[in-house]
Design a protein around this motif. Structure first.
Motif, PDB file in Angstrom:
ATOM      1  N   TYR A 181       0.805  -1.212   0.000  1.00  0.00           N
ATOM      2  CA  TYR A 181       0.000   0.000   0.000  1.00  0.00           C
ATOM      3  C   TYR A 181       0.842   1.268   0.000  1.00  0.00           C
ATOM      4  N   GLU A 182       2.160   1.126  -0.130  1.00  0.00           N
ATOM      5  CA  GLU A 182       3.039   2.289  -0.040  1.00  0.00           C
ATOM      6  C   GLU A 182       2.738   3.297  -1.150  1.00  0.00           C
ATOM      7  N   GLY A 183       2.765   4.580  -0.796  1.00  0.00           N
ATOM      8  CA  GLY A 183       2.511   5.634  -1.775  1.00  0.00           C
ATOM      9  C   GLY A 183       1.078   5.685  -2.249  1.00  0.00           C
ATOM     10  N   GLU A 184       0.153   5.300  -1.396  1.00  0.00           N
ATOM     11  CA  GLU A 184      -1.279   5.279  -1.728  1.00  0.00           C
ATOM     12  C   GLU A 184      -1.604   4.251  -2.800  1.00  0.00           C
ATOM     13  N   ARG A 185      -0.740   3.268  -2.960  1.00  0.00           N
ATOM     14  CA  ARG A 185      -1.008   2.212  -3.928  1.00  0.00           C
ATOM     15  C   ARG A 185      -2.212   1.388  -3.458  1.00  0.00           C
TER      16      ARG A 185
ATOM     17  N   LYS B 119      -4.921   2.202  -2.474  1.00  0.00           N
ATOM     18  CA  LYS B 119      -5.795   2.989  -1.601  1.00  0.00           C
ATOM     19  C   LYS B 119      -5.543   4.479  -1.813  1.00  0.00           C
ATOM     20  N   PRO B 120      -5.825   4.994  -3.011  1.00  0.00           N
ATOM     21  CA  PRO B 120      -5.570   6.417  -3.282  1.00  0.00           C
ATOM     22  C   PRO B 120      -6.571   7.296  -2.544  1.00  0.00           C
ATOM     23  N   ARG B 121      -6.217   8.586  -2.460  1.00  0.00           N
ATOM     24  CA  ARG B 121      -7.144   9.545  -1.854  1.00  0.00           C
ATOM     25  C   ARG B 121      -8.401   9.677  -2.714  1.00  0.00           C
ATOM     26  N   LYS B 122      -9.526   9.846  -2.056  1.00  0.00           N
ATOM     27  CA  LYS B 122     -10.805   9.920  -2.769  1.00  0.00           C
ATOM     28  C   LYS B 122     -11.009  11.336  -3.298  1.00  0.00           C
TER      29      LYS B 122
ATOM     30  N   ARG C 208     -12.865   2.571  -8.952  1.00  0.00           N
ATOM     31  CA  ARG C 208     -11.951   3.715  -9.059  1.00  0.00           C
ATOM     32  C   ARG C 208     -11.809   4.168 -10.509  1.00  0.00           C
TER      33      ARG C 208
ATOM     34  N   TYR D 280      -2.285   3.985  -8.260  1.00  0.00           N
ATOM     35  CA  TYR D 280      -2.104   5.088  -7.311  1.00  0.00           C
ATOM     36  C   TYR D 280      -3.206   6.136  -7.353  1.00  0.00           C
TER      37      TYR D 280
ATOM     38  N   LYS E 184      -3.537   8.551  -9.663  1.00  0.00           N
ATOM     39  CA  LYS E 184      -2.912   9.828 -10.022  1.00  0.00           C
ATOM     40  C   LYS E 184      -3.684  10.506 -11.153  1.00  0.00           C
TER      41      LYS E 184
END
Length: 509
Positions: free
Chosen positions: A41-45, A47-50, A305, A378, A380
């Motif tokens: 999950y590092e770097g919002e992998r 689980k990105p910000r909504k 997503r 991510y 992005k």
């Protein structure tokens, strides 16, 4: 380490590219002798910000889609009320001779069904055979190019003959150049297929995307025919107070084709992002499902997503390719008109420009695929994903790996071949049924173009789903190559021996 790989397609022991799937108690040490235990999950992998990324393109995409539906509804409704324009399956000289009629509707519906069937067969063959299908698609495309080349020379269609002579020669040289890359590419495909064996959601996404693409092609077919029927000067509906003109028909056909291509690109790329952020990405970073570390319902979460928060970013990248595709089609029309007028120099210049735009389009499509995976993993925005993709390529030195990927080449040739076969079917159907509207052959070119686009887009949607697995492995290699060393040591060994710069600093397992 041996470079051979024998896939196992029935339930049983896991193939030897990860035997067994379970990783060792600790990952391999890096160049400093330390163990790298990054969290998946590092770097919002995963689980990105909504947040809604690229909202302008999100809204623009929805507006153009709504506009297409409105135009389609108006045209098709009027067309149905007027009872169509006659014609039918193989009915010959019936119906109006002003514009396209039901004959073309049935024809393009047959083409859509044929594209769906051919794409499904291609998926099954690729699932069963790998190395053979790479040789077959390349040889089939070469054969088709040579056949078209010979036909154009015999009919004295000089600009087309020159173009397809160049294409035929390039395809022959490309086959001998890519033949040495087939073992590694087939191994990559086999790994992806065997991962998919444990995640049937891959095939669910593939067939759903293919079904949606086929339905979209059907709607586009009816819309184009209805636009011709409603607004072409001289047809019966023009007496109902509607404003008919050739310019309006051309403008609406252009808009419908633009919307069709953009939406088709987006459908395929949403499917790609769904699988990259779902089963393939989770397999790379978490291991197989039976290890208990993979998140629940990864495909459904990834689709949520890709179809909402990241839809604007995916539509942004798809729009770039669509504009290049439209430009290439316009150049093709200019070349055909110049050839018809006998302007040989103008036709050659248009041909060169078309080839140049086509090369740029291919590179953008290839690069975008990796950017979409960054978006899927991510969350992005598109521009940030594109920058990070380019930085990853330069930092990890995987330029050669991307440029030499034969998987995408093989699937692209397959889509091209299916598009050509659909166009050939349309040509033969027109020639032997003699519809009234095409008595002088004036509608042959647009019908063949529509047939080619339908076949191409259906197969490209399927290809994007298959390529998602291979491309996800490439992105994972660029970011965390030591994970593949644990997950698939045989594949890691082949890649390390072929492209040592990709796995620099990571010892072989």
């Amino acid at each position: 380490m041996a470079n051979t790989y024998q896939p196992v397609y029935q339930p049983g022991p896991t193939p030897n590219y990860a035997s067994p799937y379970a990783p060792p108690s600790a990952p391999p040490p890096n160049e400093n002798g330390h163990y790298d235990q990054k969290s998946p999950y590092e770097g919002e992998r995963f689980k990105p910000r909504k947040r809604l990324n690229d909202p302008f393109f999100f809204v623009f995409f929805l507006l153009q889609l709504a506009g297409f539906i409105v135009v389609s509804g108006i045209a098709v409704n009027q067309w149905v009320k007027s009872g169509g324009l006659g014609g039918g399956v193989g009915s010959g000289h019936t119906g109006t001779d002003v514009t396209l009629n039901y004959h073309t509707v049935y024809l393009l519906l047959f083409i859509t069904a044929a594209a769906l069937l051919l794409s499904t067969i291609y998926l099954i063959l690729t699932r069963i055979f790998t190395r053979l299908i790479m040789h077959f698609t390349l040889l089939l495309s070469i054969t088709l190019n040579i056949g078209i080349c010979v036909y154009y020379w015999t009919t004295r269609y000089w600009s087309g003959a020159i173009i397809f002579t160049i294409i035929a020669l390039l395809s022959i040289f490309a086959y001998f150049g890519y033949r040495a890359r087939i073992p590694l590419a087939s191994l990559l495909l086999q790994v992806v297929m065997d991962v998919a064996k444990h995640h049937w959601s891959v095939y669910t996404v593939a067939f759903l995307a293919l079904f949606v693409q086929a339905a979209w092609s059907v709607l586009y077919t009816f819309t184009v025919i209805a636009i011709y029927a409603k607004w072409t000067p001289g047809n019966p509906s023009c007496g109902n107070g509607s404003s008919c003109s050739s310019g309006k028909v051309a403008g609406l056909i252009f808009y419908a084709t633009f919307s069709y291509l953009w939406t088709s690109q987006t459908i395929g790329n949403v499917a790609l992002a769904t699988l990259a952020g779902g089963p393939f990405g989770c397999w790379y970073y978490f291991g197989p499902r039976d290890q208990g570390k993979m998140p629940r319902r990864p495909t459904l979460s990834s689709f949520g997503r890709a179809s909402s928060l990241s839809l604007g970013s995916i539509a942004f990248g798809s729009l770039i390719v669509t504009l290049l595709d439209i430009l290439r089609l316009l150049l093709d029309m200019i070349r055909n008109n110049a050839n018809a007028d006998g302007s040989f120099v103008e036709a050659c210049l248009a041909m060169c420009a078309e080839c140049f735009v086509g090369c740029i389009e291919g590179l953008v499509q290839y690069f975008n695929r990796y950017a979409y995976i960054e978006i899927a993993l991510y969350g992005k925005p598109y521009l940030q994903a594109a920058r990070d993709t380019w930085r990853m390529i330069k930092d990890r030195g995987i330029d050669a790996l991307i440029n030499d990927s034969l998987v995408g080449m093989t699937l692209t040739w397959g889509a091209y071949a299916i598009g050509l076969m659909c166009a050939l079917f349309a040509y033969l159907y027109l020639r032997y049924t003699h519809p009234s509207y095409n008595s002088d052959g004036q509608y042959t070119a647009p019908v063949l173009l529509f047939a080619f686009l339908i076949g191409l887009q259906c197969m490209m949607t399927l290809s994007s789903v298959i390529e998602a697995g291979v491309s996800t492995i490439f992105v994972g290699l660029g970011e965390d190559p030591q994970v593949l060393a644990v997950r698939a040591p045989a594949l890691f060994g082949v890649i390390a021996s072929t492209y040592p710069q990709v796995v620099q600093g990571v010892p072989r397992v």
